[in-house]
Motif scaffolding. Structure first.
Motif, short mmCIF file in Angstrom:
data_model
loop_
_atom_site.label_atom_id
_atom_site.label_comp_id
_atom_site.label_asym_id
_atom_site.label_seq_id
_atom_site.Cartn_x
_atom_site.Cartn_y
_atom_site.Cartn_z
N ASP A 75 0.83 -1.20 0.00
CA ASP A 75 0.00 0.00 0.00
C ASP A 75 0.87 1.26 0.00
O ASP A 75 0.58 2.22 -0.72
CB ASP A 75 -0.94 0.00 1.20
N GLN A 76 1.95 1.27 0.78
CA GLN A 76 2.83 2.44 0.81
C GLN A 76 3.57 2.63 -0.51
O GLN A 76 3.78 3.76 -0.94
CB GLN A 76 3.82 2.34 1.96
N LEU A 77 3.94 1.53 -1.15
CA LEU A 77 4.58 1.64 -2.46
C LEU A 77 3.63 2.29 -3.46
O LEU A 77 4.03 3.17 -4.24
CB LEU A 77 5.00 0.26 -2.97
N ALA A 78 2.39 1.86 -3.46
CA ALA A 78 1.40 2.43 -4.37
C ALA A 78 1.15 3.90 -4.04
O ALA A 78 1.02 4.73 -4.95
CB ALA A 78 0.09 1.64 -4.30
N THR A 79 1.11 4.24 -2.76
CA THR A 79 0.90 5.63 -2.36
C THR A 79 2.05 6.51 -2.85
O THR A 79 1.83 7.59 -3.40
CB THR A 79 0.76 5.74 -0.83
N TRP A 80 3.28 6.05 -2.65
CA TRP A 80 4.43 6.83 -3.11
C TRP A 80 4.49 6.88 -4.64
O TRP A 80 4.89 7.90 -5.21
CB TRP A 80 5.74 6.28 -2.53
N GLY A 81 4.07 5.82 -5.29
CA GLY A 81 3.98 5.86 -6.75
C GLY A 81 2.99 6.91 -7.22
O GLY A 81 3.24 7.63 -8.19
N LEU A 82 1.86 7.01 -6.51
CA LEU A 82 0.87 8.03 -6.85
C LEU A 82 1.41 9.44 -6.60
O LEU A 82 1.28 10.33 -7.45
CB LEU A 82 -0.41 7.82 -6.02
N ILE A 83 1.99 9.65 -5.42
CA ILE A 83 2.50 10.98 -5.07
C ILE A 83 3.56 11.42 -6.07
O ILE A 83 3.48 12.52 -6.64
CB ILE A 83 3.08 10.98 -3.63
N LEU A 84 4.55 10.57 -6.31
CA LEU A 84 5.62 10.94 -7.24
C LEU A 84 5.11 11.06 -8.67
O LEU A 84 5.56 11.93 -9.42
CB LEU A 84 6.76 9.92 -7.15
N GLY A 85 4.17 10.21 -9.04
CA GLY A 85 3.60 10.30 -10.38
C GLY A 85 2.90 11.63 -10.61
O GLY A 85 3.08 12.27 -11.64
N TYR A 86 2.10 12.07 -9.62
CA TYR A 86 1.42 13.35 -9.74
C TYR A 86 2.43 14.51 -9.74
O TYR A 86 2.30 15.45 -10.53
CB TYR A 86 0.40 13.54 -8.63
N VAL A 87 3.42 14.45 -8.87
CA VAL A 87 4.42 15.53 -8.80
C VAL A 87 5.18 15.65 -10.11
O VAL A 87 5.33 16.74 -10.67
CB VAL A 87 5.39 15.30 -7.60
N PHE A 88 5.66 14.52 -10.63
CA PHE A 88 6.42 14.56 -11.88
C PHE A 88 5.55 14.94 -13.07
O PHE A 88 6.03 15.58 -14.01
CB PHE A 88 7.14 13.24 -12.13
N THR A 89 4.28 14.57 -13.04
CA THR A 89 3.37 14.98 -14.11
C THR A 89 3.17 16.48 -14.09
O THR A 89 3.21 17.14 -15.15
CB THR A 89 2.02 14.25 -14.00
N VAL A 90 2.96 17.05 -12.92
CA VAL A 90 2.78 18.51 -12.80
C VAL A 90 4.05 19.22 -13.24
O VAL A 90 3.99 20.21 -13.99
CB VAL A 90 2.38 18.90 -11.36
N ILE A 91 5.22 18.75 -12.80
CA ILE A 91 6.48 19.37 -13.22
C ILE A 91 6.64 19.28 -14.74
O ILE A 91 7.06 20.25 -15.38
CB ILE A 91 7.67 18.70 -12.49
N GLY A 92 6.30 18.15 -15.33
CA GLY A 92 6.38 18.01 -16.78
C GLY A 92 5.44 18.95 -17.51
O GLY A 92 5.81 19.54 -18.54
N LEU A 93 4.22 19.10 -16.99
CA LEU A 93 3.27 20.02 -17.63
C LEU A 93 3.73 21.46 -17.52
O LEU A 93 3.61 22.24 -18.49
CB LEU A 93 1.87 19.86 -17.00
N ILE A 94 4.27 21.84 -16.37
CA ILE A 94 4.80 23.20 -16.21
C ILE A 94 5.97 23.43 -17.16
O ILE A 94 6.07 24.49 -17.80
CB ILE A 94 5.21 23.46 -14.74
N ALA A 95 6.84 22.44 -17.30
CA ALA A 95 7.98 22.57 -18.21
C ALA A 95 7.51 22.69 -19.67
O ALA A 95 8.04 23.52 -20.42
CB ALA A 95 8.92 21.37 -18.06
N CYS A 96 6.51 21.90 -20.05
CA CYS A 96 5.98 21.99 -21.43
C CYS A 96 5.34 23.35 -21.68
O CYS A 96 5.56 23.96 -22.74
CB CYS A 96 4.98 20.88 -21.68
N CYS A 97 4.54 23.82 -20.73
CA CYS A 97 3.89 25.13 -20.90
C CYS A 97 4.94 26.24 -20.95
O CYS A 97 4.82 27.19 -21.73
CB CYS A 97 2.90 25.38 -19.76
N GLY A 98 5.97 26.13 -20.11
CA GLY A 98 7.04 27.11 -20.14
C GLY A 98 7.79 27.11 -21.46
O GLY A 98 8.12 28.16 -22.01
N TRP A 99 8.03 25.92 -21.99
CA TRP A 99 8.73 25.81 -23.27
C TRP A 99 7.88 26.42 -24.40
O TRP A 99 8.38 27.17 -25.23
CB TRP A 99 9.03 24.34 -23.57
N ILE A 100 6.59 26.12 -24.40
CA ILE A 100 5.70 26.69 -25.42
C ILE A 100 5.65 28.21 -25.28
O ILE A 100 5.68 28.94 -26.28
CB ILE A 100 4.29 26.06 -25.31
#
Length: 115
Positions: A75-100
């Motif tokens: 359960d903790q592995l899945a929770t950390w996978g969710l947390i990091l997945g959301y964080v890295f997705t947000v960082i990626g979206l911000i980077a893409c929007c900044g690049w555009i």
């Protein structure tokens, strides 16, 4: 392979393997009485959070649902996978929007330098 039964006070044969703490032969996994194994999707959720974050998010949600249903560990592995997945997705979206934004800002002209 089966060995003939021995008397209780007779020492074990040097050819007879000692009893396994993991239960009878043919049963794999954790030692007897210690529950179920770790959910593989929880592990994959954490791995994919670094490799491809949106997949880590999906795998994390599926893993949490399976863990609630089956009682597996992870359960903790899945929770950390969710947390990091959301964080890295947000960082990626911000980077893409900044690049555009930089592409549009860098490509725009005020008209004074090109006549």
């Amino acid at each position: 392979m089966s060995y003939p039964p021995r008397e209780p006070d007779e020492p074990p044969s040097p050819y007879e393997p000692p009893p396994s703490p993991y239960g009878p032969p043919g049963q794999y996994g954790s030692p007897a009485g210690q529950g179920r194994g770790t959910n593989i999707l929880a592990v994959l959720s954490l791995v994919f959070a670094f490799a491809f974050a949106p997949a880590g998010i999906v795998l994390g949600h599926v893993a949490k649902r399976q863990i609630r249903r089956t009682g597996e560990h992870g359960d903790q592995l899945a929770t950390w996978g969710l947390i990091l997945g959301y964080v890295f997705t947000v960082i990626g979206l911000i980077a893409c929007c900044g690049w555009i934004g930089l592409v549009f800002w860098g490509g725009s002209t005020d008209g004074s330098s090109y006549h």
